[in-house]
Design a protein around this motif. Structure first.
Motif, PDB file in Angstrom:
ATOM      1  N   ARG A 200       0.848  -1.197   0.000  1.00  0.00           N
ATOM      2  CA  ARG A 200       0.000   0.000   0.000  1.00  0.00           C
ATOM      3  C   ARG A 200       0.876   1.237   0.000  1.00  0.00           C
ATOM      4  NH1 ARG A 200      -3.032   4.043   2.404  1.00  0.00           N
ATOM      5  NH2 ARG A 200      -5.233   4.070   1.832  1.00  0.00           N
ATOM      6  N   LYS A 296      -5.004 -13.608  -1.780  1.00  0.00           N
ATOM      7  CA  LYS A 296      -6.331 -13.405  -2.356  1.00  0.00           C
ATOM      8  C   LYS A 296      -6.150 -13.197  -3.856  1.00  0.00           C
ATOM      9  CE  LYS A 296     -10.367 -10.338  -1.981  1.00  0.00           C
ATOM     10  NZ  LYS A 296     -10.912  -9.154  -1.267  1.00  0.00           N
ATOM     11  N   SER A 331      -6.299  -1.653   5.785  1.00  0.00           N
ATOM     12  CA  SER A 331      -7.136  -1.719   4.590  1.00  0.00           C
ATOM     13  C   SER A 331      -6.606  -2.718   3.574  1.00  0.00           C
ATOM     14  CB  SER A 331      -7.252  -0.340   3.939  1.00  0.00           C
ATOM     15  OG  SER A 331      -5.988   0.127   3.507  1.00  0.00           O
ATOM     16  N   GLN A 333      -6.407  -5.743   3.906  1.00  0.00           N
ATOM     17  CA  GLN A 333      -7.166  -6.987   3.961  1.00  0.00           C
ATOM     18  C   GLN A 333      -8.078  -7.127   2.755  1.00  0.00           C
ATOM     19  OE1 GLN A 333     -10.494  -6.881   6.946  1.00  0.00           O
ATOM     20  NE2 GLN A 333      -9.565  -4.898   7.432  1.00  0.00           N
ATOM     21  N   GLU A 334      -8.591  -5.996   2.239  1.00  0.00           N
ATOM     22  CA  GLU A 334      -9.480  -6.045   1.081  1.00  0.00           C
ATOM     23  C   GLU A 334      -8.721  -6.482  -0.175  1.00  0.00           C
ATOM     24  OE1 GLU A 334     -12.738  -3.168  -1.205  1.00  0.00           O
ATOM     25  OE2 GLU A 334     -11.217  -2.289   0.097  1.00  0.00           O
ATOM     26  N   TYR A 335      -7.436  -6.150  -0.227  1.00  0.00           N
ATOM     27  CA  TYR A 335      -6.604  -6.408  -1.400  1.00  0.00           C
ATOM     28  C   TYR A 335      -5.933  -7.774  -1.349  1.00  0.00           C
ATOM     29  CZ  TYR A 335      -2.567  -5.622  -4.560  1.00  0.00           C
ATOM     30  OH  TYR A 335      -1.605  -5.721  -5.537  1.00  0.00           O
ATOM     31  N   GLN A 336      -5.398  -8.125  -0.194  1.00  0.00           N
ATOM     32  CA  GLN A 336      -4.608  -9.358  -0.119  1.00  0.00           C
ATOM     33  C   GLN A 336      -5.181 -10.413   0.820  1.00  0.00           C
ATOM     34  OE1 GLN A 336      -0.795  -7.771   1.105  1.00  0.00           O
ATOM     35  NE2 GLN A 336      -1.175  -8.204   3.255  1.00  0.00           N
ATOM     36  N   GLY A 337      -6.385 -10.162   1.342  1.00  0.00           N
ATOM     37  CA  GLY A 337      -7.022 -11.148   2.195  1.00  0.00           C
ATOM     38  C   GLY A 337      -6.625 -11.001   3.652  1.00  0.00           C
ATOM     39  N   SER A 339      -7.532 -10.665   7.864  1.00  0.00           N
ATOM     40  CA  SER A 339      -8.422  -9.879   8.717  1.00  0.00           C
ATOM     41  C   SER A 339      -7.578  -8.909   9.524  1.00  0.00           C
ATOM     42  CB  SER A 339      -9.184 -10.805   9.671  1.00  0.00           C
ATOM     43  OG  SER A 339      -8.297 -11.382  10.613  1.00  0.00           O
TER      44      SER A 339
END
Length: 427
Positions: A200, A296, A331, A333-337, A339
Protein backbone atom coordinates in the motif's frame (compact mmCIF):
# COMPACT_ATOMS: atom_id res chain seq x y z
CA UNK A 1 24.50 -20.90 -1.11
CA UNK A 2 25.57 -18.57 -3.92
CA UNK A 3 28.64 -16.38 -3.69
CA UNK A 4 29.00 -13.36 -5.96
CA UNK A 5 32.12 -11.33 -6.58
CA UNK A 6 33.13 -10.02 -3.14
CA UNK A 7 33.28 -6.30 -2.47
CA UNK A 8 36.15 -6.88 -0.09
CA UNK A 9 37.62 -9.42 2.28
CA UNK A 10 35.39 -10.32 5.21
CA UNK A 11 37.39 -9.98 8.39
CA UNK A 12 36.21 -9.73 11.97
CA UNK A 13 35.95 -6.09 13.02
CA UNK A 14 34.25 -6.67 16.36
CA UNK A 15 35.03 -8.98 19.24
CA UNK A 16 31.46 -10.24 19.46
CA UNK A 17 28.33 -10.71 17.40
CA UNK A 18 26.55 -8.40 19.82
CA UNK A 19 28.92 -5.54 18.97
CA UNK A 20 28.67 -6.22 15.25
CA UNK A 21 24.87 -6.31 15.39
CA UNK A 22 24.69 -3.11 17.39
CA UNK A 23 26.80 -1.33 14.78
CA UNK A 24 24.85 -2.82 11.87
CA UNK A 25 21.52 -1.78 13.37
CA UNK A 26 22.79 1.72 14.14
CA UNK A 27 23.92 2.17 10.54
CA UNK A 28 20.51 1.11 9.29
CA UNK A 29 18.61 3.28 11.73
CA UNK A 30 20.80 6.31 10.93
CA UNK A 31 20.34 6.01 7.16
CA UNK A 32 19.06 9.14 5.42
CA UNK A 33 17.83 8.25 1.90
CA UNK A 34 17.15 11.09 -0.56
CA UNK A 35 15.95 10.68 -4.12
CA UNK A 36 18.21 12.98 -6.12
CA UNK A 37 17.67 12.10 -9.79
CA UNK A 38 16.16 9.91 -12.49
CA UNK A 39 18.57 8.74 -15.20
CA UNK A 40 18.96 5.83 -17.66
CA UNK A 41 20.49 2.74 -16.06
CA UNK A 42 23.59 2.94 -18.27
CA UNK A 43 24.34 6.43 -16.92
CA UNK A 44 24.20 5.74 -13.18
CA UNK A 45 24.42 2.04 -12.26
CA UNK A 46 28.05 1.18 -11.46
CA UNK A 47 29.65 -0.92 -14.19
CA UNK A 48 26.53 -1.10 -16.36
CA UNK A 49 26.98 -2.33 -19.96
CA UNK A 50 24.68 -1.83 -22.94
CA UNK A 51 24.28 -5.59 -23.50
CA UNK A 52 23.33 -6.26 -19.87
CA UNK A 53 19.83 -7.17 -18.66
CA UNK A 54 19.31 -7.27 -14.89
CA UNK A 55 16.76 -9.38 -13.07
CA UNK A 56 15.73 -10.24 -9.50
CA UNK A 57 17.14 -12.74 -7.05
CA UNK A 58 20.46 -14.40 -6.34
CA UNK A 59 22.61 -14.54 -9.50
CA UNK A 60 22.10 -17.47 -11.85
CA UNK A 61 23.19 -18.46 -15.34
CA UNK A 62 20.82 -17.86 -18.25
CA UNK A 63 20.02 -21.57 -18.48
CA UNK A 64 18.62 -21.63 -14.93
CA UNK A 65 15.89 -19.07 -15.59
CA UNK A 66 12.46 -20.52 -16.32
CA UNK A 67 8.86 -19.45 -16.81
CA UNK A 68 7.85 -15.84 -16.46
CA UNK A 69 11.27 -14.66 -15.32
CA UNK A 70 12.86 -16.11 -18.46
CA UNK A 71 10.15 -14.49 -20.59
CA UNK A 72 10.74 -11.15 -18.87
CA UNK A 73 14.47 -11.34 -19.65
CA UNK A 74 13.67 -12.05 -23.29
CA UNK A 75 11.23 -9.13 -23.32
CA UNK A 76 13.88 -6.84 -21.88
CA UNK A 77 16.34 -7.84 -24.60
CA UNK A 78 13.74 -7.20 -27.31
CA UNK A 79 12.77 -3.85 -25.82
CA UNK A 80 16.40 -2.71 -25.74
CA UNK A 81 16.97 -3.84 -29.34
CA UNK A 82 19.55 -6.45 -28.35
CA UNK A 83 17.79 -8.96 -30.61
CA UNK A 84 15.26 -8.76 -33.44
CA UNK A 85 13.07 -11.62 -32.30
CA UNK A 86 12.51 -14.08 -29.47
CA UNK A 87 14.62 -16.87 -30.97
CA UNK A 88 17.55 -14.55 -31.56
CA UNK A 89 17.33 -13.23 -28.00
CA UNK A 90 17.43 -16.78 -26.60
CA UNK A 91 20.44 -17.65 -28.74
CA UNK A 92 22.32 -14.51 -27.70
CA UNK A 93 21.60 -15.10 -24.01
CA UNK A 94 22.87 -18.66 -24.41
CA UNK A 95 26.19 -17.53 -25.91
CA UNK A 96 26.64 -14.64 -23.47
CA UNK A 97 26.37 -12.02 -26.20
CA UNK A 98 23.51 -10.69 -24.11
CA UNK A 99 24.51 -10.80 -20.43
CA UNK A 100 22.26 -11.55 -17.46
CA UNK A 101 23.00 -9.87 -14.15
CA UNK A 102 21.51 -9.74 -10.65
CA UNK A 103 20.06 -6.37 -9.62
CA UNK A 104 21.63 -6.41 -6.16
CA UNK A 105 25.12 -6.70 -7.65
CA UNK A 106 24.58 -3.23 -9.13
CA UNK A 107 23.18 -1.58 -5.95
CA UNK A 108 19.71 -1.95 -7.46
CA UNK A 109 16.44 -3.72 -6.68
CA UNK A 110 13.62 -4.81 -8.97
CA UNK A 111 9.93 -5.50 -8.44
CA UNK A 112 8.91 -9.06 -9.42
CA UNK A 113 11.11 -10.04 -12.39
CA UNK A 114 12.88 -6.71 -11.86
CA UNK A 115 14.05 -6.17 -15.42
CA UNK A 116 16.58 -3.41 -16.11
CA UNK A 117 17.99 -2.56 -19.53
CA UNK A 118 20.47 0.16 -20.43
CA UNK A 119 17.93 2.76 -21.56
CA UNK A 120 15.43 2.26 -18.75
CA UNK A 121 15.19 5.17 -16.29
CA UNK A 122 15.99 4.51 -12.65
CA UNK A 123 15.51 6.45 -9.45
CA UNK A 124 18.82 7.46 -7.89
CA UNK A 125 18.60 7.44 -4.09
CA UNK A 126 21.52 8.69 -2.04
CA UNK A 127 22.07 7.71 1.58
CA UNK A 128 23.36 11.03 2.85
CA UNK A 129 24.54 9.57 6.15
CA UNK A 130 26.82 6.92 4.67
CA UNK A 131 27.39 8.14 1.10
CA UNK A 132 26.18 5.05 -0.77
CA UNK A 133 23.44 4.89 -3.39
CA UNK A 134 20.51 2.61 -4.19
CA UNK A 135 18.51 2.35 -7.41
CA UNK A 136 15.11 1.17 -8.57
CA UNK A 137 13.51 1.30 -11.99
CA UNK A 138 10.29 3.12 -12.87
CA UNK A 139 6.74 1.88 -12.31
CA UNK A 140 5.20 0.75 -15.60
CA UNK A 141 1.61 1.52 -14.63
CA UNK A 142 -1.34 -0.41 -13.27
CA UNK A 143 -2.04 -2.55 -16.34
CA UNK A 144 -1.85 -6.20 -15.10
CA UNK A 145 0.28 -7.20 -18.11
CA UNK A 146 3.69 -5.69 -17.39
CA UNK A 147 7.28 -6.64 -18.16
CA UNK A 148 8.04 -7.18 -14.50
CA UNK A 149 5.18 -9.74 -14.45
CA UNK A 150 6.67 -11.70 -17.34
CA UNK A 151 4.76 -10.08 -20.22
CA UNK A 152 6.07 -8.44 -23.36
CA UNK A 153 3.95 -7.35 -26.32
CA UNK A 154 3.29 -4.15 -28.26
CA UNK A 155 1.25 -2.68 -25.42
CA UNK A 156 4.01 -3.34 -22.89
CA UNK A 157 6.61 -1.93 -25.29
CA UNK A 158 4.60 1.24 -25.87
CA UNK A 159 4.15 1.83 -22.14
CA UNK A 160 7.87 1.34 -21.48
CA UNK A 161 8.75 3.78 -24.26
CA UNK A 162 6.29 6.27 -22.79
CA UNK A 163 8.04 5.99 -19.43
CA UNK A 164 11.43 6.55 -21.10
CA UNK A 165 10.39 9.48 -23.26
CA UNK A 166 7.75 11.33 -21.23
CA UNK A 167 7.18 10.32 -17.61
CA UNK A 168 10.73 9.77 -16.35
CA UNK A 169 12.22 12.97 -17.83
CA UNK A 170 9.51 15.09 -16.20
CA UNK A 171 9.81 13.43 -12.78
CA UNK A 172 13.60 13.60 -12.94
CA UNK A 173 13.55 17.29 -13.79
CA UNK A 174 11.15 18.02 -10.93
CA UNK A 175 13.36 16.13 -8.45
CA UNK A 176 16.48 17.97 -9.60
CA UNK A 177 14.74 21.34 -9.33
CA UNK A 178 13.79 20.52 -5.75
CA UNK A 179 17.40 19.66 -4.90
CA UNK A 180 16.38 16.11 -4.04
CA UNK A 181 13.62 14.90 -1.72
CA UNK A 182 14.13 13.33 1.71
CA UNK A 183 12.32 10.01 1.69
CA UNK A 184 12.60 8.94 5.31
CA UNK A 185 10.27 11.61 6.78
CA UNK A 186 7.89 11.11 3.87
CA UNK A 187 7.69 7.36 4.54
CA UNK A 188 7.24 7.96 8.28
CA UNK A 189 4.27 10.22 7.57
CA UNK A 190 2.79 7.76 5.08
CA UNK A 191 2.79 5.06 7.78
CA UNK A 192 0.66 7.37 9.93
CA UNK A 193 -1.73 7.77 6.98
CA UNK A 194 -2.40 4.08 6.34
CA UNK A 195 0.51 2.84 4.18
CA UNK A 196 3.15 0.22 4.83
CA UNK A 197 4.96 1.31 1.60
CA UNK A 198 5.12 -2.14 0.06
CA UNK A 199 1.65 -3.30 -0.94
CA UNK A 200 0.00 0.00 0.00
CA UNK A 201 1.54 3.26 -1.23
CA UNK A 202 -1.48 5.51 -1.72
CA UNK A 203 -0.53 8.07 0.93
CA UNK A 204 3.18 8.05 0.08
CA UNK A 205 2.43 8.60 -3.62
CA UNK A 206 0.28 11.63 -2.77
CA UNK A 207 2.93 13.01 -0.43
CA UNK A 208 5.59 12.63 -3.11
CA UNK A 209 3.40 14.44 -5.64
CA UNK A 210 3.04 17.26 -3.14
CA UNK A 211 6.82 17.45 -2.71
CA UNK A 212 7.44 17.95 -6.42
CA UNK A 213 4.44 20.26 -6.95
CA UNK A 214 6.36 23.58 -6.66
CA UNK A 215 8.78 22.46 -9.36
CA UNK A 216 5.93 21.11 -11.47
CA UNK A 217 4.09 24.45 -11.37
CA UNK A 218 7.23 26.23 -12.56
CA UNK A 219 7.56 23.68 -15.35
CA UNK A 220 3.94 24.26 -16.39
CA UNK A 221 4.63 28.01 -16.58
CA UNK A 222 7.66 27.27 -18.74
CA UNK A 223 5.59 24.96 -20.99
CA UNK A 224 7.85 21.96 -20.42
CA UNK A 225 6.60 19.04 -22.52
CA UNK A 226 4.71 16.21 -20.86
CA UNK A 227 4.12 17.79 -17.46
CA UNK A 228 0.33 17.57 -17.41
CA UNK A 229 0.35 14.01 -18.73
CA UNK A 230 2.96 12.94 -16.17
CA UNK A 231 1.11 14.41 -13.21
CA UNK A 232 -2.13 12.76 -14.30
CA UNK A 233 -0.26 9.45 -14.49
CA UNK A 234 1.14 9.92 -10.99
CA UNK A 235 -2.25 10.95 -9.64
CA UNK A 236 -3.96 7.76 -10.81
CA UNK A 237 -1.24 5.27 -9.87
CA UNK A 238 -1.15 4.59 -6.14
CA UNK A 239 1.75 2.16 -6.59
CA UNK A 240 4.09 4.73 -8.08
CA UNK A 241 5.91 5.28 -4.77
CA UNK A 242 6.79 1.59 -4.31
CA UNK A 243 9.87 1.99 -6.51
CA UNK A 244 11.01 4.92 -4.34
CA UNK A 245 10.48 2.99 -1.11
CA UNK A 246 12.46 0.07 -2.58
CA UNK A 247 15.38 2.31 -3.63
CA UNK A 248 15.33 4.00 -0.22
CA UNK A 249 15.36 0.60 1.48
CA UNK A 250 18.24 -0.62 -0.68
CA UNK A 251 20.34 2.47 0.05
CA UNK A 252 19.59 2.00 3.76
CA UNK A 253 20.19 -1.76 3.92
CA UNK A 254 23.49 -1.66 2.02
CA UNK A 255 24.90 0.51 4.80
CA UNK A 256 24.29 -2.32 7.31
CA UNK A 257 27.31 -4.35 6.21
CA UNK A 258 29.47 -5.05 9.26
CA UNK A 259 31.67 -8.18 9.41
CA UNK A 260 30.31 -10.62 12.00
CA UNK A 261 26.74 -9.34 12.04
CA UNK A 262 23.89 -11.87 11.96
CA UNK A 263 21.34 -9.28 10.79
CA UNK A 264 19.68 -9.75 7.41
CA UNK A 265 20.69 -7.13 4.82
CA UNK A 266 18.68 -8.39 1.82
CA UNK A 267 15.82 -10.75 0.93
CA UNK A 268 14.82 -11.66 -2.61
CA UNK A 269 13.45 -14.46 -4.72
CA UNK A 270 13.74 -15.77 -8.24
CA UNK A 271 11.95 -18.43 -10.27
CA UNK A 272 14.16 -20.96 -8.45
CA UNK A 273 13.58 -19.98 -4.83
CA UNK A 274 14.10 -17.53 -1.98
CA UNK A 275 17.42 -16.14 -0.75
CA UNK A 276 18.84 -13.86 1.95
CA UNK A 277 22.09 -12.06 2.69
CA UNK A 278 23.59 -11.40 6.11
CA UNK A 279 25.17 -8.06 6.89
CA UNK A 280 28.18 -9.92 8.29
CA UNK A 281 29.05 -12.36 5.49
CA UNK A 282 29.72 -10.15 2.49
CA UNK A 283 28.14 -10.85 -0.91
CA UNK A 284 27.03 -14.42 -0.26
CA UNK A 285 23.40 -15.36 -0.88
CA UNK A 286 21.86 -18.18 1.14
CA UNK A 287 19.14 -19.95 -0.80
CA UNK A 288 16.08 -21.97 0.05
CA UNK A 289 12.90 -23.20 -1.64
CA UNK A 290 10.14 -20.84 -2.84
CA UNK A 291 8.42 -18.89 -0.05
CA UNK A 292 5.37 -20.05 1.85
CA UNK A 293 2.35 -18.08 0.67
CA UNK A 294 -1.26 -17.24 1.32
CA UNK A 295 -3.29 -14.64 -0.51
CA UNK A 296 -6.33 -13.40 -2.36
CA UNK A 297 -6.69 -13.94 -6.09
CA UNK A 298 -8.38 -11.66 -8.56
CA UNK A 299 -11.68 -12.89 -10.01
CA UNK A 300 -11.28 -15.68 -12.53
CA UNK A 301 -7.95 -17.00 -11.24
CA UNK A 302 -7.13 -20.11 -9.23
CA UNK A 303 -4.41 -21.14 -6.78
CA UNK A 304 -2.67 -23.46 -9.24
CA UNK A 305 -1.89 -20.50 -11.52
CA UNK A 306 0.48 -18.88 -8.99
CA UNK A 307 4.10 -18.89 -10.10
CA UNK A 308 7.36 -17.36 -8.91
CA UNK A 309 9.27 -15.15 -11.31
CA UNK A 310 11.44 -13.11 -8.96
CA UNK A 311 10.99 -10.23 -6.58
CA UNK A 312 13.12 -7.84 -4.55
CA UNK A 313 10.43 -5.64 -3.01
CA UNK A 314 11.03 -7.56 0.28
CA UNK A 315 13.93 -5.14 0.70
CA UNK A 316 11.22 -3.01 2.37
CA UNK A 317 10.63 -5.67 5.03
CA UNK A 318 14.41 -5.94 5.44
CA UNK A 319 14.44 -2.43 6.91
CA UNK A 320 11.23 -2.70 8.97
CA UNK A 321 8.53 -1.68 6.48
CA UNK A 322 6.01 -3.65 4.41
CA UNK A 323 4.85 -6.69 6.36
CA UNK A 324 6.77 -5.40 9.39
CA UNK A 325 4.49 -2.33 9.39
CA UNK A 326 1.34 -4.20 8.38
CA UNK A 327 -0.66 -2.88 11.33
CA UNK A 328 -0.39 0.59 9.76
CA UNK A 329 -2.30 -0.59 6.69
CA UNK A 330 -5.31 -2.60 7.80
CA UNK A 331 -7.14 -1.72 4.59
CA UNK A 332 -4.83 -4.19 2.84
CA UNK A 333 -7.17 -6.99 3.96
CA UNK A 334 -9.48 -6.04 1.08
CA UNK A 335 -6.60 -6.41 -1.40
CA UNK A 336 -4.61 -9.36 -0.12
CA UNK A 337 -7.02 -11.15 2.19
CA UNK A 338 -6.82 -11.86 5.90
CA UNK A 339 -8.42 -9.88 8.72
CA UNK A 340 -7.39 -6.94 10.91
CA UNK A 341 -6.82 -9.28 13.83
CA UNK A 342 -4.52 -11.54 11.82
CA UNK A 343 -2.58 -8.58 10.41
CA UNK A 344 -2.05 -7.09 13.86
CA UNK A 345 -0.92 -10.38 15.36
CA UNK A 346 1.37 -11.06 12.40
CA UNK A 347 2.99 -7.65 12.84
CA UNK A 348 3.48 -8.13 16.60
CA UNK A 349 5.10 -11.49 15.88
CA UNK A 350 7.92 -9.78 13.97
CA UNK A 351 9.25 -8.11 17.14
CA UNK A 352 10.41 -11.56 18.28
CA UNK A 353 12.87 -11.90 15.38
CA UNK A 354 14.29 -8.39 15.02
CA UNK A 355 17.24 -6.70 16.66
CA UNK A 356 15.39 -3.52 17.59
CA UNK A 357 12.77 -0.94 16.70
CA UNK A 358 12.99 1.91 14.23
CA UNK A 359 13.38 5.33 15.78
CA UNK A 360 11.65 6.92 12.75
CA UNK A 361 9.10 4.47 11.36
CA UNK A 362 6.31 4.03 13.91
CA UNK A 363 2.99 2.20 14.19
CA UNK A 364 0.12 4.34 15.56
CA UNK A 365 -1.96 1.29 16.50
CA UNK A 366 0.84 0.12 18.79
CA UNK A 367 1.06 3.45 20.60
CA UNK A 368 3.60 4.72 18.06
CA UNK A 369 6.00 1.93 18.84
CA UNK A 370 8.83 1.72 16.32
CA UNK A 371 8.44 -0.90 13.61
CA UNK A 372 10.29 -4.18 14.25
CA UNK A 373 13.56 -3.63 12.40
CA UNK A 374 16.61 -5.68 11.32
CA UNK A 375 15.87 -9.40 11.21
CA UNK A 376 18.34 -11.41 13.29
CA UNK A 377 18.89 -14.82 11.69
CA UNK A 378 19.61 -16.33 15.11
CA UNK A 379 16.23 -15.25 16.45
CA UNK A 380 14.45 -16.71 13.42
CA UNK A 381 15.87 -20.14 14.26
CA UNK A 382 15.44 -19.77 18.01
CA UNK A 383 11.77 -18.76 17.81
CA UNK A 384 10.67 -20.60 14.68
CA UNK A 385 9.01 -17.36 13.51
CA UNK A 386 9.59 -16.74 9.80
CA UNK A 387 9.74 -13.21 8.35
CA UNK A 388 6.52 -12.09 6.67
CA UNK A 389 6.28 -10.04 3.47
CA UNK A 390 3.43 -8.38 1.54
CA UNK A 391 3.61 -9.18 -2.19
CA UNK A 392 1.81 -9.25 -5.50
CA UNK A 393 1.15 -12.72 -6.96
CA UNK A 394 2.08 -13.53 -10.55
CA UNK A 395 0.34 -16.00 -12.86
CA UNK A 396 2.02 -18.69 -14.92
CA UNK A 397 0.77 -17.07 -18.13
CA UNK A 398 2.11 -13.67 -17.11
CA UNK A 399 0.52 -10.70 -15.38
CA UNK A 400 -0.62 -10.10 -11.83
CA UNK A 401 -3.39 -12.40 -10.63
CA UNK A 402 -3.62 -11.47 -6.97
CA UNK A 403 -1.84 -10.34 -3.81
CA UNK A 404 -0.95 -11.86 -0.51
CA UNK A 405 1.57 -12.63 2.17
CA UNK A 406 4.66 -14.81 1.98
CA UNK A 407 7.08 -16.11 4.57
CA UNK A 408 10.78 -16.76 4.04
CA UNK A 409 11.82 -20.44 4.20
CA UNK A 410 13.78 -21.61 7.25
CA UNK A 411 16.50 -23.22 5.12
CA UNK A 412 18.02 -19.84 4.20
CA UNK A 413 18.67 -18.98 7.82
CA UNK A 414 20.14 -22.39 8.64
CA UNK A 415 22.65 -22.09 5.81
CA UNK A 416 23.44 -18.47 6.64
CA UNK A 417 24.30 -19.20 10.25
CA UNK A 418 26.31 -22.27 9.32
CA UNK A 419 28.47 -20.12 7.04
CA UNK A 420 28.67 -17.40 9.69
CA UNK A 421 29.96 -19.97 12.18
CA UNK A 422 32.49 -21.25 9.67
CA UNK A 423 33.90 -17.75 9.12
CA UNK A 424 33.67 -16.27 12.61
CA UNK A 425 33.31 -19.23 14.93
CA UNK A 426 30.44 -19.73 17.34
CA UNK A 427 30.43 -16.67 19.56
Amino acid sequence: MVTTAPTGAVTPAFTSVAEANAESFARLDDADPWVVDVQPAREVLPGYRDNLVLTSGAPMSWHDYTGGQREALIGGALFEGLADNREEAIARFATGEIEVGACHDYSAVGSLAGIYTASMPVFVVENRTHGNRGFCNFYEGKEPRRLNYGCYDEGVRDRLLHVNRVLAPVVGEAIRRRGGIALKPLIARALRMGDEVHSRNAAASILFNREILPAVLDMVDERVDGVRETMLHLAENDYFFLRLSMAAAKASADAMVVPGSTLVSAMAFSCRGFAIKLAGTGDTWFEGPPPIHEGKLFAGHTENEITWMGGESPITETIGLGGFAQACALSLQEYQGGSPEVMIERNREMYAITYGESTTYRIPLFGFRGTPTAIDARKVLETGVLPVMDVGLAGRDGGQIGAGVIRAPRECFLDALAEHARIFGRR
